[in-house]
Design an enzyme around this catalytic site. Structure first.
Site, PDB file in Angstrom:
ATOM      1  N   THR A 212      37.731  39.813  44.444  1.00  0.00           N
ATOM      2  CA  THR A 212      38.929  40.661  44.550  1.00  0.00           C
ATOM      3  C   THR A 212      38.823  41.328  45.897  1.00  0.00           C
ATOM      4  OG1 THR A 212      39.023  41.194  42.183  1.00  0.00           O
ATOM      5  CG2 THR A 212      39.960  42.821  43.630  1.00  0.00           C
ATOM      6  N   ARG A 240      45.205  36.869  30.504  1.00  0.00           N
ATOM      7  CA  ARG A 240      44.197  37.931  30.650  1.00  0.00           C
ATOM      8  C   ARG A 240      44.527  38.800  31.872  1.00  0.00           C
ATOM      9  NH1 ARG A 240      40.359  39.357  34.969  1.00  0.00           N
ATOM     10  NH2 ARG A 240      38.561  40.324  34.009  1.00  0.00           N
ATOM     11  N   VAL A 241      44.482  40.100  31.683  1.00  0.00           N
ATOM     12  CA  VAL A 241      44.707  41.034  32.782  1.00  0.00           C
ATOM     13  C   VAL A 241      43.396  41.763  33.051  1.00  0.00           C
ATOM     14  CG1 VAL A 241      45.954  43.102  33.511  1.00  0.00           C
ATOM     15  CG2 VAL A 241      47.138  41.336  32.197  1.00  0.00           C
ATOM     16  N   GLY A 242      42.981  41.787  34.310  1.00  0.00           N
ATOM     17  CA  GLY A 242      41.747  42.485  34.674  1.00  0.00           C
ATOM     18  C   GLY A 242      42.017  43.931  35.029  1.00  0.00           C
ATOM     19  N   ASP A 243      41.079  44.514  35.734  1.00  0.00           N
ATOM     20  CA  ASP A 243      41.192  45.928  36.106  1.00  0.00           C
ATOM     21  C   ASP A 243      42.067  46.148  37.338  1.00  0.00           C
ATOM     22  OD1 ASP A 243      39.093  44.469  37.469  1.00  0.00           O
ATOM     23  OD2 ASP A 243      38.656  46.345  38.510  1.00  0.00           O
ATOM     24  N   THR A 263      35.753  45.996  42.313  1.00  0.00           N
ATOM     25  CA  THR A 263      35.784  44.548  42.129  1.00  0.00           C
ATOM     26  C   THR A 263      34.678  44.220  41.131  1.00  0.00           C
ATOM     27  OG1 THR A 263      34.197  44.049  43.875  1.00  0.00           O
ATOM     28  CG2 THR A 263      36.478  44.181  44.544  1.00  0.00           C
ATOM     29  N   GLY A 264      34.717  42.994  40.626  1.00  0.00           N
ATOM     30  CA  GLY A 264      33.702  42.602  39.654  1.00  0.00           C
ATOM     31  C   GLY A 264      34.277  42.532  38.255  1.00  0.00           C
ATOM     32  N   GLY A 266      36.097  43.027  35.416  1.00  0.00           N
ATOM     33  CA  GLY A 266      37.159  43.994  35.193  1.00  0.00           C
ATOM     34  C   GLY A 266      37.113  44.665  33.839  1.00  0.00           C
TER      35      GLY A 266
HETATM   36  N1  ASP Z   1      37.939  42.681  38.913  1.00  0.00           N
HETATM   37  C1  ASP Z   1      38.571  41.393  38.874  1.00  0.00           C
HETATM   38  C2  ASP Z   1      38.951  41.071  37.490  1.00  0.00           C
HETATM   39  O1  ASP Z   1      38.211  41.393  36.579  1.00  0.00           O
HETATM   40  C3  ASP Z   1      37.742  40.301  39.400  1.00  0.00           C
HETATM   41  C4  ASP Z   1      36.838  40.629  40.506  1.00  0.00           C
HETATM   42  O2  ASP Z   1      36.922  41.654  41.111  1.00  0.00           O
HETATM   43  O3  ASP Z   1      35.945  39.861  40.798  1.00  0.00           O
HETATM   44  O4  ASP Z   1      39.953  40.425  37.327  1.00  0.00           O
END
Ligand code: ASP
Length: 358
Positions: A212, A240-243, A263-264, A266
């Site tokens: 992200t 699916r919805v992330g953060d 990021t990471g 979510g």
């Molecule tokens: N945070 C994002 C999500 O979970 C993915 C990411 O940042 O790697 O969709």
């Protein structure tokens, strides 16, 4: 009906606000004005590769010319969304389990305390720009799926297939390797016979499943804006919805305090409202670097009671009103890096690994 009339009046009276038409002095004039604490515009991103640098340069051009933080952030985010080699953001992002690229993004303008976001947006490579317009041109904060698509169409964004050949091949490989019990991959009678591997040799490795970008900026007026944009978790369930499009989770901006982005994984960031947490900690006087580390620790403290061995894969970035910044990642052998651009030029800043060796 009454609401419609008042909204229309409101819209007419605010045309031009937050669209970059503010007449601001050039940066040099601001610096020469002899303020006790001159505001130093700055833009940062969690992306630390070459595209991250180009993005910072694009955003800095806006800030240097006296433009506002919203426009600078959008410009920078668009550069990263355009990179076809980046499989985690915008065009070329890895698709969901059905092979469809679904993008999430959020935007916040600290000056007006406005926010906008889109989730599961298909066919438009700049979800950050669509999120910006949700923020500036609707009375809502979050549009999803077909509704987000209608909105982007209404604003005339060009529609295209976002799945690049590279991303399609990575998805196909994932599909074939997912399970020995489905019908993708070699016919059953050939599975034990050594095959010519060249078919896979051309495929790029599946490098990561997360990715992200966060872009945060402070302009010459000291106003703060931020954006988080992503193709989200690769091969995610459809819908699916992330953060990233969740205000307070993947992004938060407080004009009096600073901004933070995540990021990471979510799912952890949503549950912990991590960006809001970081901004609150900065409000209490904690420096951005420490706020990032504390947010990561807050998440592991929660999991520790359930599964002490679980360390998710988050990376956080934060900046305060004074222009101090920081970043931290949950685990890994290498310090996390972020891109920074200011009057001092471009630099890659190294943050901290909260749990090295994990
Ligand atoms: N945070 C994002 C999500 O979970 C993915 C990411 O940042 O790697 O969709």
């Amino acid at each position: 009906m009454k609401k419609e009339i008042s909204r229309r009046k409101f819209v007419v009276s605010t045309v031009g606000a937050g669209t970059g038409v503010l007449i601001l002095p050039q940066l040099s004039a601001i610096q020469a004005s002899g303020r006790a604490n001159p505001i130093r515009p700055i833009i940062i991103s969690s992306h630390s590769n070459e595209t991250g640098r180009l993005a910072m340069e694009a955003g800095w051009e806006v800030l240097r010319a006296g433009g506002n933080a919203v426009d600078a952030v959008e410009k920078a985010a668009n550069v990263i969304e355009d990179d076809p080699e980046d499989t985690s953001v915008g065009y070329g992002g890895l698709p969901n389990e059905n092979g469809v690229v679904q993008l999430d993004a959020s935007f916040m303008d600290g000056r007006t305390y406005s926010a906008g976001a889109v989730a599961c947006l298909e066919n438009f490579r700049h979800p950050s720009s669509v999120a910006k317009l949700v923020m500036q041109r609707t009375d809502h904060v979050l549009l999803v799926g077909a509704g987000a698509l209608d909105f982007a169409r209404a604003w005339g964004f060009p529609e295209e297939n976002l799945l690049t050949d590279k991303a399609r091949k990575i998805w196909l490989r994932w599909k074939e390797e997912l399970s020995p019990d489905d019908d993708w991959g070699l016919p059953e009678h050939l599975q034990k016979i050594k095959q010519n591997e060249s078919y896979y040799q051309d495929f790029p490795d599946i490098e990561h499943h997360y990715g992200t970008t966060n872009v945060l900026a402070i302009d010459v007026n000291g106003d703060i804006a931020g954006c988080t944009t992503t193709s989200g978790l690769s091969f995610k369930l459809n819908g699916r919805v992330g953060d990233s499009p969740i205000i307070g989770a993947g992004l938060y901006v407080d004009n009096e305090v600073g901004a933070a982005g995540a990021t990471g994984r979510g799912e952890d960031v949503i549950k912990s409202c991590a960006s809001y947490f970081m901004v609150l900690r900065m409000k209490e006087g904690i420096p951005p670097q420490k706020a990032c580390e504390e947010a990561l620790r807050m998440i592991t403290d929660k999991y520790r009671k359930v599964n002490p061995d679980f360390y998710p894969s988050e990376k956080f970035v934060a900046i305060n009103k004074a222009g101090e910044y920081g970043c931290a990642t949950m685990k890994g052998e290498r310090n996390p890096r972020m891109s920074v651009m200011s009057e001092k030029g471009f630099l890659r800043h190294e943050g901290i690994v909260a749990y090295p060796g994990k």
